[in-house]
Design a protein around this motif. Structure first.
Motif, mmCIF file in Angstrom:
data_model
loop_
_atom_site.group_PDB
_atom_site.id
_atom_site.type_symbol
_atom_site.label_atom_id
_atom_site.label_comp_id
_atom_site.label_asym_id
_atom_site.label_seq_id
_atom_site.Cartn_x
_atom_site.Cartn_y
_atom_site.Cartn_z
ATOM 1 N N ILE A 1 0.879 -1.324 -0.030
ATOM 2 C CA ILE A 1 0.001 -0.047 0.098
ATOM 3 C C ILE A 1 0.972 1.360 0.036
ATOM 4 C CG2 ILE A 1 -1.697 1.373 1.410
ATOM 5 C CD1 ILE A 1 -2.730 -1.146 2.270
ATOM 6 N N ALA A 2 0.535 2.100 -0.729
ATOM 7 C CA ALA A 2 1.192 3.376 -1.027
ATOM 8 C C ALA A 2 -0.053 4.542 -0.450
ATOM 9 C CB ALA A 2 1.768 3.937 -2.093
ATOM 10 N N SER B 1 -1.695 11.897 0.727
ATOM 11 C CA SER B 1 -2.548 13.108 1.015
ATOM 12 C C SER B 1 -3.305 13.022 2.389
ATOM 13 C CB SER B 1 -3.569 13.297 -0.029
ATOM 14 O OG SER B 1 -3.116 13.722 -1.326
ATOM 15 N N LEU B 2 -2.850 11.974 3.387
ATOM 16 C CA LEU B 2 -3.442 11.902 4.521
ATOM 17 C C LEU B 2 -3.016 13.059 5.567
ATOM 18 C CD1 LEU B 2 -2.715 8.088 5.519
ATOM 19 C CD2 LEU B 2 -4.866 9.360 5.114
ATOM 20 N N SER B 3 -2.171 14.046 5.119
ATOM 21 C CA SER B 3 -1.632 15.148 5.917
ATOM 22 C C SER B 3 -1.365 14.607 7.432
ATOM 23 C CB SER B 3 -2.733 16.127 6.118
ATOM 24 O OG SER B 3 -3.029 16.419 4.534
ATOM 25 N N SER B 4 -0.963 13.439 7.461
ATOM 26 C CA SER B 4 -0.619 12.857 9.030
ATOM 27 C C SER B 4 0.692 12.014 9.037
ATOM 28 C CB SER B 4 -1.876 12.141 9.457
ATOM 29 O OG SER B 4 -1.667 11.412 10.563
ATOM 30 N N SER C 1 3.944 -4.326 3.045
ATOM 31 C CA SER C 1 4.675 -3.079 3.257
ATOM 32 C C SER C 1 3.842 -2.101 2.765
ATOM 33 C CB SER C 1 5.771 -3.065 2.310
ATOM 34 O OG SER C 1 5.505 -3.026 0.840
ATOM 35 N N TYR C 2 4.252 -0.801 3.560
ATOM 36 C CA TYR C 2 3.537 0.533 2.891
ATOM 37 C C TYR C 2 4.372 1.565 3.076
ATOM 38 C CZ TYR C 2 3.344 2.258 7.781
ATOM 39 O OH TYR C 2 3.653 2.754 9.125
ATOM 40 N N ASN C 3 4.045 2.614 2.226
ATOM 41 C CA ASN C 3 4.694 4.077 2.155
ATOM 42 C C ASN C 3 3.963 5.029 2.349
ATOM 43 O OD1 ASN C 3 7.495 3.042 1.518
ATOM 44 N ND2 ASN C 3 6.613 1.841 -0.154
ATOM 45 N N LEU C 4 4.394 6.249 2.835
ATOM 46 C CA LEU C 4 3.725 7.423 3.135
ATOM 47 C C LEU C 4 4.056 8.447 2.281
ATOM 48 C CD1 LEU C 4 3.102 7.371 7.011
ATOM 49 C CD2 LEU C 4 1.402 6.644 5.252
ATOM 50 N N TYR C 5 3.459 9.187 1.652
ATOM 51 C CA TYR C 5 4.068 10.102 0.521
ATOM 52 C C TYR C 5 3.098 11.387 0.848
ATOM 53 C CZ TYR C 5 6.064 6.398 -1.986
ATOM 54 O OH TYR C 5 6.747 5.236 -2.357
#
Length: 381
Positions: free
Chosen positions: A153-154, A157-160, A188-192
């Protein structure tokens, strides 16, 4: 087989040579089979306040960021996209949430729902995808067993940066859809940051055009926000800094200003419903030569062109929302430093908005990225 020649010399005469064949005990050579490479699919999800967009298995989709929660006692229709169960509760997202009645309606921008309902938005993306789950149902065949799926999961725009809460959402990805049970294992996951996919596309654009810009900017107009992000174009990947977001200044806000202008003066007794105003905005055009705006709205058997009202609404939006006014002035100053600005987000898919902003900024350094409504997610691929 091994072949041995035997020579017979009986009676001093040489007999014809006989050839005997001995059994071959050497094992035949076999070609080792290469192990199958298992590719884990990646769900890229842009959790906007207005719309939730996703990209999975080369298919882009979106749904309005609303969900309706139902109790255990309420029955849900089966076979509908965007309708599913998590535990004892039923959920519907997007158009399905708006078309069904009962339950409790929640919106993405309210009550910290981007994070609180993250598992719902993720499952909603999987259940609105036209083929992802159906292919796995077909492969699993008949039966009541749980269909287990590995997934990367990527998130955008969560702004968190609340990683613990985000990881908690991943632990609750067991759901029922179309009368089958699913369990998602997030490998796995990444925050952008917001607009990062667009930044990757912008970097590619600069490279393809032989540019050597060490800095560029992304201006993202979504349904709920207007966001400016500066990026460093060094060291291989874009790096964001000093993101500036104006909440409540997105396309929804522009539509409200347009509606306000449309209702001014003598409307001939016509009432312009908000949904019709929204449709007129989305289908609006601007003539390249005369620069006249056109925004047609159908009322009964006649069509009204509210292009002049739309232009007035855009001018009011850029002037009356202080955050928008200051942000656009900042962008004009940035352009004077010869730094490129890339426009992205669903707002810039609308011709009138695109023309208005480009006209206001008035610079050849301003570029609208291809497919601005989806490049924020497809740009990561």
């Amino acid at each position: 087989m091994n072949v041995t020649s035997i020579e017979n010399t009986t009676n001093g005469k040489t007999a014809p040579t006989a050839t005997a064949t001995a059994p071959d005990t050497t094992a035949p050579a076999t070609t080792a089979k290469k192990p199958k490479t298992v590719t884990v699919p990646e769900l890229i999800i842009d959790g906007g306040s207005s719309r939730t967009k996703y990209y999975l298995e080369k298919i882009t989709g979106s749904y309005q960021s609303v969900c309706r929660k139902f109790t255990k006692s309420q029955e849900l229709p089966t076979g509908y996209l965007g309708v599913f169960k998590i535990g004892d509760n039923g959920y519907a997202v997007g158009d399905s949430a708006l078309s069904l009645s009962g339950g409790d309606l929640e919106e993405g921008y309210a009550n910290d729902n981007k994070i609180k309902l993250l598992n719902v938005w993720i499952v909603g993306a999987l259940c609105t995808h036209p083929s992802f789950l159906f292919k796995r149902i077909k492969k699993a065949g008949k039966g009541n067993g749980v269909i287990k799926i590995d997934l990367k999961i990527a998130l955008l725009s969560l702004s968190s940066h609340r990683k613990k809460e985000i990881e908690k959402a991943f632990s609750n990805l067991k759901f029922e859809f179309d009368e089958r049970f699913f369990e998602i294992n997030v490998t796995s996951y990444n925050l952008y940051p917001e607009g990062y996919g667009a930044a990757c596309a912008a970097k590619k654009h600069i490279k393809e055009n032989g540019g050597k810009d060490i800095k560029f900017h992304v201006l993202d107009l979504g349904g709920g926000t207007l966001t400016h992000t500066p990026y460093s174009n060094q060291n291989g990947v874009p790096r964001a800094s000093n993101q500036n977001s104006v909440s409540g200044a997105g396309v929804v806000s522009i539509t409200e200003f347009f509606a306000k202008e449309a209702s001014k003066g003598d409307t001939g007794g016509n009432i312009y419903h908000f949904s019709r105003i929204k449709d007129a905005l989305e289908s609006s055009t601007v003539d390249n030569e005369s620069l006249e705006y056109s925004a047609e709205i159908v009322l009964g058997d006649s069509t009204h062109d509210l292009g002049d009202r739309l232009k007035s609404g855009l001018e009011s939006w850029s002037r009356e929302i202080i955050g928008v006014r200051e942000l656009l002035r900042d962008i004009r100053q940035i352009l004077r430093k010869n730094e490129r600005v890339y426009l992205t987000g669903g707002g810039f898919k609308i011709a009138a908005i695109q023309a208005f902003i480009k006209g206001y900024l008035d610079s050849e350094l301003v570029t609208v990225l291809d497919n601005p409504d989806t490049v924020n997610i497809t740009g990561l691929d």
